[in-house]
Enzyme design. Structure first.
Site, PDB file in Angstrom:
ATOM      1  N   HIS A  93       4.582  11.505  -4.161  1.00 48.15           N
ATOM      2  CA  HIS A  93       4.708  12.392  -5.541  1.00 48.15           C
ATOM      3  C   HIS A  93       5.653  13.255  -5.544  1.00 48.15           C
ATOM      4  CE1 HIS A  93       0.639  10.678  -5.895  1.00 48.15           C
ATOM      5  NE2 HIS A  93       0.916  10.491  -7.186  1.00 48.15           N
ATOM      6  N   CYS A 130       2.068   1.305 -14.969  1.00 48.08           N
ATOM      7  CA  CYS A 130       2.447   2.783 -14.917  1.00 48.08           C
ATOM      8  C   CYS A 130       3.021   3.356 -13.615  1.00 48.08           C
ATOM      9  CB  CYS A 130       1.281   3.580 -15.476  1.00 48.08           C
ATOM     10  SG  CYS A 130      -0.033   3.808 -14.205  1.00 48.08           S
ATOM     11  N   ASP A 135       0.384   2.906  -5.620  1.00 49.72           N
ATOM     12  CA  ASP A 135      -0.744   2.732  -4.593  1.00 49.72           C
ATOM     13  C   ASP A 135      -1.141   1.174  -4.230  1.00 49.72           C
ATOM     14  OD1 ASP A 135      -1.523   5.182  -3.795  1.00 49.72           O
ATOM     15  OD2 ASP A 135      -2.258   5.672  -5.702  1.00 49.72           O
ATOM     16  N   GLU A 166      -5.123  -0.127  -8.778  1.00 51.61           N
ATOM     17  CA  GLU A 166      -4.118   0.316  -7.728  1.00 51.61           C
ATOM     18  C   GLU A 166      -4.987   0.170  -6.216  1.00 51.61           C
ATOM     19  OE1 GLU A 166      -3.255   4.326  -8.438  1.00 51.61           O
ATOM     20  OE2 GLU A 166      -5.113   4.960  -9.003  1.00 51.61           O
TER      21      GLU A 166
HETATM   22  C1  PEP Z   1       0.523   4.571  -8.869  1.00 57.11           C
HETATM   23  O1  PEP Z   1      -0.218   4.691  -7.800  1.00 57.11           O
HETATM   24  O2  PEP Z   1       1.106   3.697  -8.985  1.00 57.11           O
HETATM   25  C2  PEP Z   1       0.227   5.577  -9.932  1.00 57.11           C
HETATM   26  C3  PEP Z   1       0.621   5.196 -11.216  1.00 57.11           C
HETATM   27  O3  PEP Z   1      -0.425   6.700  -9.462  1.00 57.11           O
HETATM   28  P1  PEP Z   1       0.069   7.848  -8.634  1.00 57.11           P
HETATM   29  O4  PEP Z   1       1.505   7.625  -8.306  1.00 57.11           O
HETATM   30  O5  PEP Z   1      -0.197   9.388  -9.335  1.00 57.11           O
HETATM   31  O6  PEP Z   1      -0.669   7.615  -7.224  1.00 57.11           O
HETATM   32 MG    MG Z   2      -2.045   5.773  -7.927  1.00 55.43          MG
END
Ligand code: PEP
Ligand code: MG
Length: 634
Positions: A241, A554, A507, A483
């Site tokens: 992140h 996403c 994920d 995910e």
């Molecule tokens: C993902 O896991 O691809 C996602 C969009 O969620 P995050 O990156 O916030 O874990």
């Molecule tokens: Mg995620």
């Protein structure tokens, strides 16, 4: 973006090449990660003798500035005696350093208020209170007098006693005070001992490139892009992140430099290449010139993409894709509007909760969700419920450290136990649904029971709001993120119960391939084109189609231009990417035919080799938009 304008930077680089002054600069023309092949290349200049370090490019752009190495080494003063005749002087020294510390904290608070707003600046209120704590100050003075020791030793002893006692109390608020006391103590000690305090992000006064062992997502969320022109860390990888936020804030970044980080020292001049992951120490004029050219070319591509701003994301043979944006803060709607995206495909709401002393209440959350929904109506806004845990932790809630946080108490698991926290958020989201086209999405669902339990709470909130006569939309669509591998494998069961799927590839890849998304040592094993991943995506899309629901992506894979045709070919009909990446992804979609994408997907589903699939995917993207792959020939 509060950096120098692109033109100024380019001129600067060219000027430097001609022997001009060397001002810091930062250019973030394409602030998105991608497989390295999707990046503009630079020649390897190691042969010219410049020291070049290589890490993982996670946020594109080029910056040049002085380095500031964040130093979190604590000052630990040795016991040192004083004479009785020195007592008064010692007390004066103590008072002077308290006053100086107060002045420094107020200045930091002001800087933060200007850059990030009042909410964030309040973090320093607790620090100021420590400086005024009568019990602590009395104890320090008494310690000096009774033991005839220096003020620094006395302050350290007394404050450590306090901090230890508070740290042991089973109360989140009080244990957070222990951290405040230790932070303030370090500042007081630095002033008493005329030492530089350990350098934190809040201490930055001039534009620089920050170097650190690691930056947490909460650290990164607080970065002021006018001060931090780029950052470099020893650990970390592309889909952490921290990396995602760097792209969102458009701060060029190179992570996972490993031991080579020890080559970097405060005050050095470096060039950071977030396209290729290079860090060049004391770059030559020739190199600056080459980078100036690279940036110039990328900028002109970016400008040329402006013309498709209002066009649909439609393939040449007429297949329309919903291209939306990922956001972390309500204020990001501005970037979404500028990007030419259709609404928000992922609002990571947990960033409303971190870097603060308390939890946001229903009103505050409602205001944020309403702002985004209303500003983008009638375009859809998908609000993801809290995904705390993993690498995103609350600063004020004392959650026991976990051995495997990404496999631990995270997202929907946490929300289903902390029901009040969850209900507050669900009520706020439902209320915002009255103001536009809002959809709700649950993260990290691994089985049907979690989805159903979340929906029970949602229904309870609907009942409450009805009873209170509070407006909300009748038919809010509910989706789940796919995910976890289990969610992909039971996608048919989930599809019966939801209106859409959004695949979180960040994920999904880490859980399927068992490759920690934060760990730079195994970053090469994190392969989005692994057949295992592509088959799970296909299974999800098929299950969705069989039940008449759409599937989007996403995760960061949606913003990787080489992966886009592959995803479309697999049947994905929505892509959500960081706002700055929207124009490039749109251009790519508009430059290919769906038949090519399907052919690629067919090939990929038949292949055993991630690298072979990647090569084919890259070839298609490169043929469609060659300028995205232009190499710098210097
Ligand atoms: C993902 O896991 O691809 C996602 C969009 O969620 P995050 O990156 O916030 O874990
Ligand atoms: Mg995620």
């Amino acid at each position: 973006m509060a950096q120098f304008s692109l033109k100024t930077n380019l001129n600067q680089a060219a000027e430097d090449a001609n022997g001009g002054a060397s001002e810091p600069f930062s250019v973030n023309a394409f602030p998105e990660f991608g497989a390295s092949i999707t990046l503009p290349r630079v020649l390897d200049r190691r042969k010219t003798g410049e020291k070049m370090l290589q890490g993982i490019p996670v946020s594109q752009g080029v910056s040049r500035s002085q380095v500031v190495v964040l130093d979190r080494t604590r000052i630990d003063p040795a016991k040192s005696g004083i004479l009785e005749s020195e007592l008064a002087g010692e007390e004066d020294r103590l008072q002077a350093s308290l006053a100086e510390t107060r002045r420094q904290i107020l200045a930091m608070q002001e800087r933060l208020r200007e850059a990030m707003g009042t909410e964030e600046a309040q973090i320093f209120e607790a620090h100021l209170l420590v400086l005024e704590d009568p019990m602590l100050l009395k104890e320090v003075s008494q310690f000096i007098r009774e033991n005839l020791v220096t003020a620094e030793f006395a302050f350290h002893e007394a404050s450590e006693k306090y901090a230890e006692a508070l740290g042991k109390v089973d109360d989140a608020y009080l244990s957070e005070r222990a951290a405040d006391i230790r932070d303030v103590t370090q500042r007081v000690l630095a002033n008493l001992m005329s030492q530089p305090p350990c350098t934190g992000l809040a201490d930055l006064t001039e534009p620089c490139i920050v170097v650190a062992h690691d930056l947490t997502p909460s650290d990164t969320a607080m970065l002021d892009p006018t001060k931090v022109l780029g950052f470099i860390t020893e650990v970390g990888s592309r889909t952490s992140h921290t990396a995602i936020l760097a792209r969102s804030l458009r701060i060029p970044a190179v992570l996972g430099l490993g031991e080579a980080i020890s080559e970097l020292h405060t005050g050095q001049s470096v060039l950071l290449d977030g396209f290729n992951g290079f860090v060049v120490i004391d770059p030559s004029k020739q190199m600056l010139f080459e980078y100036g050219q690279l940036v110039e070319r990328q900028t002109s591509i970016e400008e040329s993409l402006e013309v498709i701003h209002d066009d649909a994301a439609e393939t040449r043979d007429g297949h329309r894709i919903i291209l939306s944006s990922n956001i972390e803060r309500a204020a990001d709607v501005e970037s979404v509007l500028q990007s030419g995206a259709t609404g928000v495909g992922l609002f990571r709401t947990e960033f409303l909760f971190i870097n603060r002393r308390d939890l946001p209440n229903e009103e505050e959350q409602f205001a944020a969700y309403r702002h985004v929904t209303e500003s983008l109506a009638p375009d859809p806004v998908i609000i993801r419920t809290l995904d705390l845990g993993g690498d995103k932790l609350l600063s004020h809630v004392n959650v026991a450290a976990e051995m495997n946080p990404f496999l631990g108490w995270r997202a929907i698991r946490l929300c289903l136990e902390e029901k009040d926290l969850f209900r507050t958020q669900l009520r706020a989201i439902l209320r915002a649904s009255a103001y536009g086209n809002l959809k709700i999405m649950y993260p990290m669902v691994s089985g049907v029971e979690e989805l159903e339990a979340a929906n029970v709470l949602l229904d309870e909130c609907r009942e409450q709001l009805r009873a209170e006569d509070v407006a909300f939309a009748d038919a809010v669509e509910i989706g789940v993120m796919i995910e976890t591998p289990s969610a992909a494998m039971i996608a048919d069961s989930l599809a019966k119960r939801v209106q859409f799927f959004s695949i979180g590839t960040n994920d999904l890849i880490q859980y399927t391939l068992a490759v920690d998304r934060l760990n730079e040592k195994i970053a090469h094993l994190y392969e989005p084109t692994h057949p295992g991943i592509l088959r799970l995506i296909k299974a999800t899309v098929d299950a969705g189609q069989a039940h008449g629901i759409w599937t989007g992506v996403c995760g960061e894979m949606a913003g990787d231009v080489a992966a886009v045709p592959l995803l479309l070919g697999l049947g994905v009909t929505e892509l959500s990417v960081t706002p700055s990446m929207v124009p490039r992804v749109k251009m790519l979609i508009r430059s290919i035919e769906m038949s090519q994408a399907r052919e690629l997907a067919e090939f990929a589903l038949d292949s055993d080799s991630p690298k072979e699939i990647l090569a084919r995917a890259e070839a298609l993207a490169k043929a469609a938009v060659p300028s995205f792959f232009e190499e710098l020939t210097g």
